[in-house]
Design an enzyme around this catalytic site. Structure first.
Site, mmCIF file in Angstrom:
data_model
loop_
_atom_site.group_PDB
_atom_site.id
_atom_site.type_symbol
_atom_site.label_atom_id
_atom_site.label_comp_id
_atom_site.label_asym_id
_atom_site.label_seq_id
_atom_site.Cartn_x
_atom_site.Cartn_y
_atom_site.Cartn_z
ATOM 1 N N THR A 136 -50.757 16.065 0.043
ATOM 2 C CA THR A 136 -49.969 17.296 -0.036
ATOM 3 C C THR A 136 -50.865 18.532 -0.008
ATOM 4 O OG1 THR A 136 -48.230 16.195 -1.294
ATOM 5 C CG2 THR A 136 -48.345 18.577 -1.497
ATOM 6 N N SER A 241 -47.718 4.586 4.330
ATOM 7 C CA SER A 241 -47.719 3.233 3.761
ATOM 8 C C SER A 241 -48.096 3.271 2.286
ATOM 9 C CB SER A 241 -48.689 2.330 4.528
ATOM 10 O OG SER A 241 -50.044 2.714 4.313
ATOM 11 N N GLU A 367 -43.527 12.165 -4.276
ATOM 12 C CA GLU A 367 -43.346 10.950 -3.476
ATOM 13 C C GLU A 367 -42.054 11.001 -2.666
ATOM 14 O OE1 GLU A 367 -45.963 9.504 -3.573
ATOM 15 O OE2 GLU A 367 -46.815 9.735 -5.557
#
Length: 388
Positions: A136, A241, A367
């Protein structure tokens, strides 16, 4: 005879002996080691991160679902149950474990070279080294493809320049997995935090995840050997992933915060007398408790189903989005409703409910925001991408 919300669902009958043993081991550690200090750590916005990481490594929960390199190699479901127990203490402490194991360690385990794995994974599993995960940026959260951090080749070296934001463990980390734009697409790099040009100032004045280290990462011409890059993966497949791994832990973890709020509210309602009878004896109180128990149990059944799918190698990212969206959304609703049962007492650190509610505001966002997960699910249902 009374039963806890999860006893009503007979959840233990769905778990193996090994899973119950792991859950109970982590729960005992939480009760003995973490709960006594939580209110102070939260109020002071300071935790003994290195000390706790070593203890968590000794407990075997760091990268516990990974194979080899000193990792425990447990089932994904057992890892989820550990996350649940840790977040029943505090979302910040579960975040420490999630970022260490499901982001930094998983990235190295899945995408790193043997040199990376041998150098870092055994130390990280033991809690001797702390990792963080730099994806981020200040202007790019839900849209990581637009990241501005860049890595350029200079002879046999890579030079990284850019800024990452909202990075758990950043200021205490020994190694950072950093994702950057290159001429060959987005690539991941293993960055020792003692590298020249690397800084990780801590983000202060938080109202959420105060018992957690949150940082900015600043890379000012950080020079790394060619071997620092993950050798094969290109594009967003690598970091996404890793996010799926971390989101899986949140599916379970958020339920821990909800369970702690609900058990606290039930205990308070049974002891608190209003108009000469226990608060628990009123129909409105029981309706609240019944509804919250139902949502907690449904979330637990969803989490366990996703865990079994993951252990069977069949879990898809959009299914993880189902769990993250539902369970965090219901957990924060439970925390808020439990606060109403405690009245004014619910806003103090004498009880965990407001602390959990504040923390879950962050869990709702990181997330993948709720909106992002809605769009992931919507794309799976319609075949149409609505991200733009």
């Amino acid at each position: 005879m009374t039963r806890t919300p999860l006893e009503l669902f007979d959840i233990d009958s769905l778990l193996s002996e090994e899973e119950i043993a792991m859950r109970d081991t982590v729960r005992s550690f939480v009760d003995a080691r973490l709960r006594p200090g939580l209110a102070d750590w939260y109020e002071e916005a300071s935790i003994p991160a290195r000390e706790l990481t070593r203890e968590l490594g000794g407990l075997g929960v760091l990268g516990m679902h990974l194979e080899g390199y000193g990792c425990a190699g447990t089932s994904a479901t057992a890892y989820g149950l550990a996350c649940l127990e840790l977040e029943a203490a505090d979302s910040g402490l579960r975040s420490l474990v999630s970022v260490q194991g499901s982001l930094a360690m998983y990235a190295i385990h899945r995408w790193g070279s043997e040199e990376h794995k041998d150098a870092w994974l055994p130390r990280m599993a033991a809690g001797e080294a702390i990792g963080c995960f730099g994806l981020t940026e200040p202007d790019f959260g839900s849209n990581p493809a637009g990241m501005r951090t860049r890595a350029v080749r200079d002879g046999d070296a890579w030079v990284l320049t850019g800024t990452k934001m909202w990075i758990t463990n950043g200021s205490v980390a020994d190694v950072a997995v950093v994702w950057a734009q290159t001429d060959d697409g987005i690539r991941g790099f293993v960055v020792p935090t003692d590298s020249a040009g690397f800084a990780a100032p801590e983000i202060k004045r938080k109202m959420s995840l105060r018992a957690s280290v949150t940082s900015e990462l600043v890379l000012d011409g950080v020079r790394l050997p060619a071997s620092a890059a993950f050798p094969e993966v290109r594009g967003l497949r690598g970091p996404l992933s890793c996010l799926s791994e971390a989101r899986f832990g949140i599916v379970f973890g958020a339920l821990g915060a909800a369970r702690d709020c609900l058990e606290t509210a039930i205990a308070y309602a049974r002891e608190r007398e209003i108009f000469d009878q226990p608060l628990a004896a009123y129909q409105l109180t029981q309706a609240k408790l019944a509804d919250m128990s139902l949502e907690l149990g449904k979330g637990m059944l969803l989490a366990l189903h996703l865990g079994r799918l993951k252990d069977a190698g069949r879990l898809e990212p959009d299914q993880v989005s189902l769990g993250k969206l539902n369970n965090v959304r219901e957990a924060i609703a439970i925390a808020r409703e439990c606060r109403t049962i405690l009245g004014a007492a619910g806003i103090t650190l004498e009880y965990p409910i407001m602390r959990h509610a504040n923390n879950l505001e962050s869990v709702l966002t990181y997330e993948g925001t709720s909106e992002v997960h809605q769009l992931v699910i919507g794309r799976a249902l319609t075949g149409e991408s609505a991200f733009r």
